[in-house]
Design a protein around this motif. Structure first.
Motif, PDB file in Angstrom:
ATOM      1  N   ASN A   1       0.858  -1.178   0.000  1.00 27.47           N
ATOM      2  CA  ASN A   1       0.000   0.000   0.000  1.00 27.47           C
ATOM      3  C   ASN A   1       0.897   1.232   0.000  1.00 27.47           C
ATOM      4  OD1 ASN A   1      -1.622   2.297   1.235  1.00 27.47           O
ATOM      5  ND2 ASN A   1      -3.210   0.757   0.951  1.00 27.47           N
TER       6      ASN A   1
ATOM      7  N   LYS B   1       0.079   4.156   2.676  1.00 23.84           N
ATOM      8  CA  LYS B   1       0.340   3.812   4.076  1.00 23.84           C
ATOM      9  C   LYS B   1       1.764   3.320   4.322  1.00 23.84           C
ATOM     10  CE  LYS B   1      -4.473   2.466   4.900  1.00 23.84           C
ATOM     11  NZ  LYS B   1      -5.386   1.360   5.307  1.00 23.84           N
TER      12      LYS B   1
ATOM     13  N   GLN C   1       3.120   0.458   3.562  1.00 26.08           N
ATOM     14  CA  GLN C   1       3.065  -0.892   4.108  1.00 26.08           C
ATOM     15  C   GLN C   1       3.422  -1.904   3.027  1.00 26.08           C
ATOM     16  OE1 GLN C   1      -0.878  -1.434   5.680  1.00 26.08           O
ATOM     17  NE2 GLN C   1      -0.436  -0.354   7.584  1.00 26.08           N
TER      18      GLN C   1
END
Length: 312
Positions: A297, A300, A302
């Motif tokens: 992601n 984010k 991540q």
């Protein structure tokens, strides 16, 4: 994760052009599988390490051992079993089907599917957590020549007067067009006003290599588009909106099959800037399948990586 199956057809052969079969309307299947063909294209990503050993004890009974190690999902060992009965409906269908898995703490997931009559199929599922029934569901499908009617009861509680009742109907109008509707009724202390009923409409258009499906409710819209572009490539586009939450997510997925290399690759990207993919490679002549998963992601920051081995 699933096993990779090798195909004997040559990958260089041209794909067959799409066409609508010139036959009468056929059974469209249950409404709950309206978007299934599109969803099958999207990868089932996972995180951490996973080892699964499957072994067939007979033509009707199979067991599995799964070890999952992850920092996101619960880690641990699960034992699974599957039984397929002797009531043969077709070359690919036999009933009853009983499958389930359990962990050392006694947490259980179980499902039973049985064909009671040529046109009547039942499905019961239950979940046990911490020695308590946390979920249960019973579905009955009646399959006519060109329609399917379904009644589902979930989490019934006669003492507290709570539970969920869902009625579904899907009718083939032409060989390629099917229309249907769903009525969902929920009652219980946690329901606003004590009870609520929702109505939604659904439909799908299907040819040999294209399917467009959609469902529209009071507070949501769900649209899917699937296309088999060639023998090696399948594409899927999904749009889900929720008017109450003021959210909308669009996703694009694809599946690439390379039978000569025993490789299946699935990937997807959505409007939340999440990118995910799963690669499955069968390690012939060993009875092993290697699975690699990745999810990222960008907004984010991540990234999650998964590695899995299927033995058997």
């Amino acid at each position: 994760m699933g096993n990779v199956y090798a195909a004997s057809a040559s990958t260089s052969a041209p794909s067959v052009p799409c066409y609508t079969p010139d036959t009468g309307p056929e059974n469209p299947g249950p409404l709950e599988e309206l978007h299934q063909k599109c969803k099958n294209v999207f990868p089932s990503c996972f995180e951490g390490a996973r080892v699964m050993l499957t072994r067939g004890l007979s033509n009707h009974f199979q067991i599995s051992h799964t070890l999952n190690m992850s920092s996101v999902t619960p880690s641990g060992y699960r034992f699974g079993a599957t039984y397929v009965g002797t009531k043969q409906i077709s070359p690919t269908e036999a009933y009853p089907i009983m499958l389930g898995d359990i962990d050392p703490s006694g947490n259980l997931n179980a499902t039973i599917i049985h064909q009671l009559r040529p046109k009547v199929q039942t499905k019961f599922g239950a979940q046990v957590q911490n020695n308590k029934f946390t979920a249960s569901q019973l579905s009955v499908h009646y399959k006519g020549r060109d329609y399917t009617a379904t009644c589902t009861v979930a989490n019934p509680d006669i003492i507290n007067g709570s539970g969920i009742l869902v009625l579904q109907y899907l009718q083939s109008i032409t060989p390629s067009v099917a229309l249907g509707s769903e009525i969902a009724y929920q009652r219980g202390p946690g329901t606003p006003g004590g009870e609520i009923a929702l109505l939604s409409l659904a439909g799908k258009y299907t040819t040999d290599c294209v399917q467009v499906s959609g469902s529209v409710g009071v507070s949501s819209i769900h649209l899917c588009y699937y296309q088999k572009a060639s023998k090696q490539l399948q594409l899927g586009v999904e749009l889900e909106t929720n008017h109450r939450m003021q959210e909308a997510v669009a996703s694009i997925g694809y599946q690439v099959d390379l039978p000569k290399s025993d490789v299946v690759f699935k990937g997807h990207v959505d409007t939340n800037w999440t990118v995910g993919a799963v690669l499955e490679k069968k390690l012939n002549p060993l009875p092993f399948t290697l699975a690699l998963s990745g999810v990222m992601n960008h907004t984010k920051n991540q990234f999650r990586l998964g590695v899995g081995i299927i033995i058997g």
